[in-house]
Design a protein around this motif. Structure first.
Motif, mmCIF file in Angstrom:
data_model
loop_
_atom_site.group_PDB
_atom_site.id
_atom_site.type_symbol
_atom_site.label_atom_id
_atom_site.label_comp_id
_atom_site.label_asym_id
_atom_site.label_seq_id
_atom_site.Cartn_x
_atom_site.Cartn_y
_atom_site.Cartn_z
ATOM 1 N N CYS A 6 0.834 -1.193 0.000
ATOM 2 C CA CYS A 6 0.000 0.000 0.000
ATOM 3 C C CYS A 6 0.874 1.248 0.000
ATOM 4 N N HIS A 7 0.338 2.298 -0.547
ATOM 5 C CA HIS A 7 1.020 3.588 -0.566
ATOM 6 C C HIS A 7 1.107 4.169 0.840
ATOM 7 N N GLY A 8 0.010 4.105 1.575
ATOM 8 C CA GLY A 8 -0.009 4.526 2.963
ATOM 9 C C GLY A 8 -0.334 5.985 3.211
ATOM 10 N N ASP A 9 -0.360 6.793 2.167
ATOM 11 C CA ASP A 9 -0.598 8.229 2.347
ATOM 12 C C ASP A 9 -1.236 8.806 1.090
ATOM 13 N N GLY A 35 -0.444 -3.726 3.977
ATOM 14 C CA GLY A 35 -1.647 -3.401 4.734
ATOM 15 C C GLY A 35 -2.886 -3.720 3.939
ATOM 16 N N TRP A 36 -4.024 -3.409 4.534
ATOM 17 C CA TRP A 36 -5.288 -3.589 3.836
ATOM 18 C C TRP A 36 -5.447 -2.478 2.818
ATOM 19 N N ARG A 37 -5.806 -2.859 1.629
ATOM 20 C CA ARG A 37 -5.956 -1.856 0.571
ATOM 21 C C ARG A 37 -7.163 -0.965 0.825
ATOM 22 N N ALA A 38 -8.122 -1.444 1.586
ATOM 23 C CA ALA A 38 -9.256 -0.583 1.965
ATOM 24 C C ALA A 38 -8.766 0.583 2.814
ATOM 25 N N ALA A 42 -8.940 4.534 1.886
ATOM 26 C CA ALA A 42 -9.663 5.329 2.888
ATOM 27 C C ALA A 42 -8.994 6.680 3.100
ATOM 28 N N GLU A 43 -7.677 6.742 2.970
ATOM 29 C CA GLU A 43 -6.986 8.039 3.115
ATOM 30 C C GLU A 43 -7.422 8.998 2.017
ATOM 31 N N PHE A 44 -7.595 8.495 0.805
ATOM 32 C CA PHE A 44 -8.099 9.349 -0.278
ATOM 33 C C PHE A 44 -9.499 9.845 0.065
ATOM 34 N N ARG A 45 -10.342 8.944 0.560
ATOM 35 C CA ARG A 45 -11.711 9.317 0.942
ATOM 36 C C ARG A 45 -11.693 10.363 2.054
ATOM 37 N N LEU A 46 -10.866 10.151 3.086
ATOM 38 C CA LEU A 46 -10.772 11.104 4.190
ATOM 39 C C LEU A 46 -10.336 12.479 3.696
ATOM 40 N N ALA A 47 -9.331 12.517 2.849
ATOM 41 C CA ALA A 47 -8.849 13.804 2.329
ATOM 42 C C ALA A 47 -9.951 14.523 1.572
ATOM 43 N N ARG A 48 -10.749 13.783 0.818
ATOM 44 C CA ARG A 48 -11.863 14.405 0.098
ATOM 45 C C ARG A 48 -12.933 14.872 1.090
ATOM 46 N N GLU A 49 -13.205 14.083 2.126
ATOM 47 C CA GLU A 49 -14.204 14.493 3.115
ATOM 48 C C GLU A 49 -13.773 15.774 3.821
ATOM 49 N N VAL A 50 -12.511 15.859 4.186
ATOM 50 C CA VAL A 50 -12.012 17.046 4.876
ATOM 51 C C VAL A 50 -12.118 18.262 3.975
ATOM 52 N N ARG A 51 -11.744 18.115 2.722
ATOM 53 C CA ARG A 51 -11.734 19.261 1.810
ATOM 54 C C ARG A 51 -13.104 19.588 1.235
ATOM 55 N N LEU A 52 -13.977 18.593 1.118
ATOM 56 C CA LEU A 52 -15.269 18.801 0.455
ATOM 57 C C LEU A 52 -16.444 18.445 1.346
ATOM 58 N N SER A 77 -13.211 -5.981 -3.306
ATOM 59 C CA SER A 77 -14.388 -6.764 -2.930
ATOM 60 C C SER A 77 -15.402 -5.879 -2.216
ATOM 61 N N GLU A 78 -16.589 -6.414 -2.053
ATOM 62 C CA GLU A 78 -17.624 -5.702 -1.302
ATOM 63 C C GLU A 78 -17.168 -5.482 0.140
ATOM 64 N N ASN A 79 -16.466 -6.457 0.713
ATOM 65 C CA ASN A 79 -15.939 -6.303 2.074
ATOM 66 C C ASN A 79 -14.950 -5.145 2.154
ATOM 67 N N ASP A 80 -14.085 -5.027 1.153
ATOM 68 C CA ASP A 80 -13.131 -3.911 1.127
ATOM 69 C C ASP A 80 -13.874 -2.576 1.109
ATOM 70 N N LEU A 81 -14.866 -2.466 0.256
ATOM 71 C CA LEU A 81 -15.608 -1.208 0.133
ATOM 72 C C LEU A 81 -16.408 -0.895 1.398
ATOM 73 N N ARG A 82 -16.964 -1.918 2.034
ATOM 74 C CA ARG A 82 -17.705 -1.694 3.281
ATOM 75 C C ARG A 82 -16.791 -1.282 4.421
ATOM 76 N N ALA A 83 -15.520 -1.664 4.353
ATOM 77 C CA ALA A 83 -14.561 -1.336 5.417
ATOM 78 C C ALA A 83 -14.025 0.086 5.298
ATOM 79 N N VAL A 84 -14.178 0.721 4.164
ATOM 80 C CA VAL A 84 -13.602 2.055 3.959
ATOM 81 C C VAL A 84 -14.024 3.055 5.040
#
Length: 135
Positions: A6-9, A35-38, A42-52, A77-84
């Motif tokens: 994973c990139h991690g950041d 690590g888990w790819r979810a 999730a870091e990308f999602r968090l950054a978008r949530e913070v900014r938008l 997988s669906e499990n990965d997406l649900r874990a985000v």
């Protein structure tokens, strides 16, 4: 859940180099590892949530475009997406701890009352703390 390198950041700001054709390359691998790819996405999602956070329509538009691009290379997988959402909260908690651990290094802007109040309000508002995620 998918586990691997994973990139991690992957917040999508200072760690991106854009080309004239619109493609991009991520770098800045100080937090990379296994690590888990979810968690990674999730870091990308968090950054978008913070900014938008005040524009949920734009947030979903960017998130869906990101997922489409990501899954054109690696299916989640669906499990990965649900874990985000869970990993978004974990990432925010980790970041909160990082900022509070060394305020003399991070600066007072990330350890003052306003910062702490903002983080606590974030955690109070999390739907994953209110919803049943076991379904």
């Amino acid at each position: 859940m998918d586990w691997g390198v994973c990139h991690g950041d992957l917040h999508g700001n200072t760690n991106v180099s854009y080309r004239d054709d619109g493609s991009m390359t991520h770098y800045d691998f100080d937090l990379c590892g296994y690590g888990w790819r979810a968690y990674d996405i999730a870091e990308f999602r968090l950054a978008r949530e913070v900014r938008l956070g005040h524009d949920p329509q734009q947030l979903e538009l960017l998130w869906n475009a990101f997922l489409k691009g990501y899954q054109s290379v690696r299916t989640l997988s669906e499990n990965d997406l649900r874990a985000v959402p869970v990993f978004v909260a974990i990432r925010q908690l980790w970041l909160f701890g990082l900022c509070m651990m060394d305020p003399h290094i991070m600066g007072s802007i990330d350890s003052g009352d306003d910062f702490i109040d903002e983080k606590l309000d974030y955690f109070k508002s999390l739907s994953i703390l209110k919803d049943d995620i076991s379904a």
